[in-house]
Design a protein around this motif. Structure first.
Motif, short mmCIF file in Angstrom:
data_model
loop_
_atom_site.label_atom_id
_atom_site.label_comp_id
_atom_site.label_asym_id
_atom_site.label_seq_id
_atom_site.Cartn_x
_atom_site.Cartn_y
_atom_site.Cartn_z
N ALA A 261 -20.52 2.38 -37.70
CA ALA A 261 -19.25 2.14 -38.02
C ALA A 261 -18.26 1.36 -39.46
O ALA A 261 -18.90 0.04 -39.43
N LEU A 262 -17.62 2.06 -39.71
CA LEU A 262 -16.85 1.07 -40.76
C LEU A 262 -15.51 1.21 -40.92
O LEU A 262 -14.89 2.70 -41.22
N ILE A 263 -14.33 -0.10 -40.09
CA ILE A 263 -12.99 0.27 -40.32
C ILE A 263 -12.09 -0.53 -40.97
O ILE A 263 -12.57 -1.35 -41.25
N ASN A 264 -11.25 0.29 -41.88
CA ASN A 264 -10.44 -0.74 -41.99
C ASN A 264 -9.40 -0.54 -42.15
O ASN A 264 -8.52 0.83 -41.54
N ALA A 265 -8.71 -1.54 -41.23
CA ALA A 265 -7.00 -0.92 -40.77
C ALA A 265 -5.87 -2.48 -41.62
O ALA A 265 -6.42 -3.32 -42.19
N PRO A 266 -5.07 -1.48 -41.57
CA PRO A 266 -4.15 -0.36 -41.29
C PRO A 266 -4.78 0.82 -41.75
O PRO A 266 -5.36 0.68 -42.93
N SER A 267 -5.39 1.68 -41.58
CA SER A 267 -6.33 3.66 -41.64
C SER A 267 -4.95 4.37 -41.80
O SER A 267 -4.22 4.33 -41.43
N TYR A 268 -5.49 5.51 -41.66
CA TYR A 268 -4.84 6.56 -41.30
C TYR A 268 -5.19 8.87 -41.19
O TYR A 268 -6.46 7.89 -40.44
N ASP A 269 -4.02 9.06 -40.41
CA ASP A 269 -4.87 10.15 -40.04
C ASP A 269 -5.44 11.21 -40.83
O ASP A 269 -4.94 10.99 -42.69
N PRO A 270 -6.34 11.62 -41.76
CA PRO A 270 -7.45 11.88 -43.13
C PRO A 270 -6.65 13.80 -43.00
O PRO A 270 -6.18 13.50 -44.06
N GLY A 271 -5.71 13.98 -42.36
CA GLY A 271 -5.02 15.01 -42.05
C GLY A 271 -3.86 15.28 -43.33
O GLY A 271 -3.58 16.11 -44.04
N LEU A 272 -3.58 13.59 -43.26
CA LEU A 272 -2.62 14.19 -44.53
C LEU A 272 -2.59 14.01 -45.24
O LEU A 272 -1.89 13.96 -46.66
N LEU A 273 -4.29 13.74 -46.42
CA LEU A 273 -4.28 14.30 -47.32
C LEU A 273 -4.63 15.65 -47.45
O LEU A 273 -5.51 16.01 -49.04
N VAL A 274 -4.40 17.05 -47.15
CA VAL A 274 -4.53 18.04 -46.88
C VAL A 274 -3.31 19.27 -47.11
O VAL A 274 -3.00 18.83 -46.43
N GLY A 275 -3.31 19.71 -47.63
CA GLY A 275 -2.56 20.89 -48.05
C GLY A 275 -1.23 20.49 -48.56
O GLY A 275 -1.50 19.75 -49.33
N ARG A 276 0.00 21.30 -49.01
CA ARG A 276 0.60 21.32 -50.04
C ARG A 276 1.39 20.05 -50.04
O ARG A 276 2.12 19.20 -50.53
N GLU A 277 1.87 18.93 -48.50
CA GLU A 277 2.10 17.90 -48.19
C GLU A 277 1.38 16.59 -48.69
O GLU A 277 1.78 15.57 -49.14
N LYS A 280 2.54 13.99 -51.92
CA LYS A 280 3.84 13.39 -51.10
C LYS A 280 3.31 11.88 -49.81
O LYS A 280 3.89 11.11 -50.33
N ASN A 281 2.26 12.58 -49.31
CA ASN A 281 1.76 11.63 -48.60
C ASN A 281 1.36 10.47 -49.00
O ASN A 281 1.19 9.23 -49.00
N TYR A 282 0.48 10.83 -50.03
CA TYR A 282 -0.61 10.43 -51.09
C TYR A 282 0.18 8.82 -51.62
O TYR A 282 -0.21 8.02 -51.32
N THR A 283 0.95 9.44 -52.33
CA THR A 283 2.28 8.85 -52.78
C THR A 283 2.87 7.86 -52.12
O THR A 283 2.97 6.48 -52.68
N LYS A 284 3.63 7.83 -50.70
CA LYS A 284 3.40 7.48 -49.88
C LYS A 284 2.90 6.40 -49.53
O LYS A 284 3.11 4.69 -48.96
N LEU A 285 1.89 6.88 -48.60
CA LEU A 285 0.13 5.77 -48.93
C LEU A 285 -0.25 4.73 -49.82
O LEU A 285 -0.08 3.32 -50.00
N TYR A 286 -0.02 5.35 -51.28
CA TYR A 286 -0.01 4.30 -51.97
C TYR A 286 1.02 3.52 -51.94
O TYR A 286 0.65 2.24 -52.76
N ASN A 287 2.33 3.59 -52.37
CA ASN A 287 2.92 2.88 -52.27
C ASN A 287 3.54 1.48 -51.60
O ASN A 287 3.98 0.66 -51.57
N ASP A 288 2.36 1.83 -50.23
CA ASP A 288 2.51 0.83 -48.90
C ASP A 288 2.25 -0.41 -49.69
O ASP A 288 0.49 -0.62 -49.78
N LEU A 294 -4.66 2.04 -47.77
CA LEU A 294 -6.05 3.00 -49.19
C LEU A 294 -6.53 1.85 -49.66
O LEU A 294 -7.88 2.79 -49.91
N TYR A 295 -6.36 0.01 -48.92
CA TYR A 295 -7.28 -0.37 -50.24
C TYR A 295 -8.10 -0.57 -48.95
O TYR A 295 -8.44 -0.89 -47.78
N ASN A 296 -9.21 -0.59 -49.20
CA ASN A 296 -10.92 -0.71 -48.14
C ASN A 296 -11.22 -2.47 -48.35
O ASN A 296 -12.41 -3.27 -48.81
N ARG A 297 -10.71 -2.94 -47.28
CA ARG A 297 -11.02 -4.04 -47.28
C ARG A 297 -12.36 -4.60 -46.68
O ARG A 297 -12.63 -5.46 -47.24
#
Length: 620
Positions: A261-277, A280-288, A294-297
């Motif tokens: 197991a390799l767990i980073n917290a907080p994480s996100y649903d990988p489905g957010l980075l699929v498709g037309r959105e 937009k979703n990546y930008t939101k994650l990146y700007n947090d 997105l940072y691999n602690r």
């Protein structure tokens, strides 16, 4: 002679030219297959990416169809632009911008005009595509995640950029490429191979059939499936436990180096980075910039290890012969190690090695460290010997795992201290904080877990890795090559017993499990931040490392919780629960589980924001 020579030269040159023309036009067709040749239309067939499975054969990542509208700018003629814009819900301004961008890439080569249509959009456009010269549909596949955990280790796929195309001739505009995680690390095997069809056109640009009867056409080859070492249930459970907390968990199978197991917290649903959105979703994650999802602690987070490092100090002391398991040191809430210099401790008494480890005494490892350094003629020799022992555990270097990011931490040597003290007026007590995992010692959570694997194995480890099997390929031999430390196996026994005592009567007794013989070590790491150049102390980091069972270990683990206070408060319960989840049929400490699932450290993280708001001032 001259009369013969000139005609002979002319005839010879003519023959050479004719032979070359025959070769180019009849034998060698590569020139005519070039993508900008007007007589050919090149159609690519994109393969499915390889599927991804966990160690137990559970499907983690599959594929779903996607449809891109492609444009060849020079072929866009006599179309109803307004009708096309209305159909695709694109403004006229966007249309012109997209077309201009495609022209800059190449007037003759295809570029993506509108990516990732759904089935309904695809059907509507396909019905009227004949009215829009220069536009066509390219079928591709996007990832279809079967789980919601594991985003940080999976990575994601996106369209290639100019640099990708420049660096690798395989890629063309609109192609997809893996970024971060396994998608990047195993891109070459996951992507498969594109199929190509060459279609002949006449002088009116009409398609007249396959070029050379299709002898140069190729079929798409699906990417290879891969099996990961990850236990997806353990991964999902770890992410659940880490909700409302920041930090990381790494679990390794000691006998193989396989990452469970390799767990980073907080994480996100990988489905957010699929498709037309995705964008937009990546930008939101990146700007947090606060939570940094997105940072691999685990791989890139560099921290002081705290008390788990005392295990290594003791092992080096035993190997160097400066202590044995019966050696005692007295502690009176700490000790003086120089003029007015005090090393504090929460214990008081005279302790042997195993007992000192169990209760996490600071005095014992500090005195051991002094003896290690002072064994040699100069502090430089002593610190370099200490450094070499630690390097054999993989510290201060990249471990060689198969994930495309990370940091190597820091283990200081004599060269480092000689730079800080040019007159070389430093000694063992100058660097004594190293003994307890503070000072200049920096590690990543991955390195902490690997230390536990080496201790569990009594002196060796395998390079941590996440790949278990690749369809039709061999895995890297380095993952099955034993790495041996400089510590003899016999010296691990008293250390392991002391770690076992941590659960019996030491700092980890509150998370013990009767059904398991666990060995571990708590850690509480000082935590500071700088705001406008001033240093502020925050809540300590909570750390716990362990392996189980004591004999024949099946799992080695490191848990690091930012701002989690002492090690037994957050990291120890989570460690115990992860071991229970992996080794037992069910969780036998539901009290710990309830507390961890309901617990939150958000208040501590909010304090950092409040400090910044109070003390940060704009630079004038």
């Amino acid at each position: 002679m001259k009369k013969i020579l000139l005609p002979a030269v002319i005839i010879g040159v003519t023959i050479i030219i004719l032979v070359r023309l025959f070769y180019l036009q009849i034998i060698d067709d590569t020139y005519i297959k070039k993508s900008e040749n007007n007589a050919l239309k090149i159609v690519y067939e994109y393969p499915e990416r390889g599927y991804v499975f966990d160690r137990n054969g559970k499907l983690l990542i599959a594929n779903q169809p996607s449809y891109d509208i492609m444009v060849i700018p020079r072929e866009v003629k006599d179309i109803d632009t307004l009708a096309l814009c209305n159909m695709l819900d694109v403004s006229l301004e966007d249309f012109n911008t997209k077309l201009e961008k495609a022209k800059k890439y190449s007037p003759r080569l295809p570029s993506i005009f509108l990516p990732q249509l759904n089935k309904a959009e695809y059907a509507a456009f396909q019905e009227k595509i004949r009215h829009f010269n220069g536009f066509y549909i390219q079928k591709r596949s996007l990832r279809d995640y079967q789980v919601t955990a594991g985003a940080n280790l999976f990575g994601y796929i996106r369209q290639v950029n100019e640099q990708n195309i420049k660096n690798n001739p395989y890629y063309r505009s609109g192609d997809l490429i893996g970024v971060q995680g396994i998608e990047q690390q195993y891109e070459d095997v996951l992507r498969g191979s594109k199929g190509v069809k060459y279609i002949q056109r006449d002088r009116f640009n009409r398609e007249i059939g396959s070029f050379k009867d299709g002898i140069y056409d190729t079929l798409a080859v699906k990417g290879s499936d891969i099996t990961l070492t990850i236990d997806s249930e353990l991964q999902a459970y770890g992410e659940l436990l880490m909700q409302n907390k920041r930090g990381g968990i790494v679990a390794i199978e000691p006998k193989t180096g396989e990452i469970l197991a390799l767990i980073n917290a907080p994480s996100y649903d990988p489905g957010l980075l699929v498709g037309r959105e995705r964008s937009k979703n990546y930008t939101k994650l990146y700007n947090d910039s606060l939570a940094k999802p997105l940072y691999n602690r685990v791989l890139s987070g560099e921290y002081s290890p705290g008390s788990p490092f005392k295990i290594l100090t003791a092992l080096i002391g035993l190997q160097e012969g400066v202590i044995n398991e019966h050696t005692t040191f007295s502690c009176n809430r700490g000790f003086f190690y120089g003029q007015g210099a005090w090393m504090g401790c929460h214990d008081s008494g005279t302790f042997k090695l195993k007992h000192a480890l169990a209760i996490s005494c600071n005095t014992y490892p500090s005195q051991t460290y002094r003896r290690i350094i002072e064994k040699y003629k100069t502090p430089s020799e002593g610190i370099d010997k200490w450094h070499d022992h630690l390097a054999s555990f993989g510290l201060g270097q990249f471990l060689g795992y198969d994930l495309p990011e990370g940091r190597k931490g820091h283990i200081p040597d004599s060269e480092y201290y000689n730079r800080w003290y040019p007159n070389k007026r430093w000694k063992s007590t100058t660097t004594i904080s190293n003994a307890i995992g503070q000072g200049e010692v920096i590690v990543t959570p991955m390195q902490l877990a690997n230390i536990m694997a080496a201790v569990a194995n009594r002196g060796y480890y395998y390079t941590p890795h996440i790949i278990k099997n690749i369809e039709n390929h061999d895995i890297d031999k380095k993952f099955v090559t034993k790495q041996t430390t400089t510590i003899e196996p016999k010296y691990f026994e008293p250390i392991i017993q002391g770690m076992n005592d941590v659960f019996k009567f030491g700092t980890g007794r509150s998370v013990q499990v009767e059904e398991l013989e666990m060995c571990g070590k708590t850690g509480t790491v000082e935590n500071f931040t700088r705001i406008n150049g001033k240093r502020y102390q925050l809540a300590d980091h909570s750390v716990f490392v362990a392996f189980a069972p004591k004999e024949d270990p099946q799992i080695a683990i490191a848990v690091f919780i930012e701002n989690g206070s002492w090690g037994s408060r957050w990291a120890a319960p989570i460690t115990s629960l992860m071991i229970q989840k992996y080794l037992l049929p069910e969780i036998v400490r539901p009290d710990l589980e309830k507390r961890m699932l309901e617990g939150s450290l958000q208040n501590e993280y909010d304090k950092v924001v409040q400090l910044q708001q109070i003390y940060e001032k704009p630079v004038e």
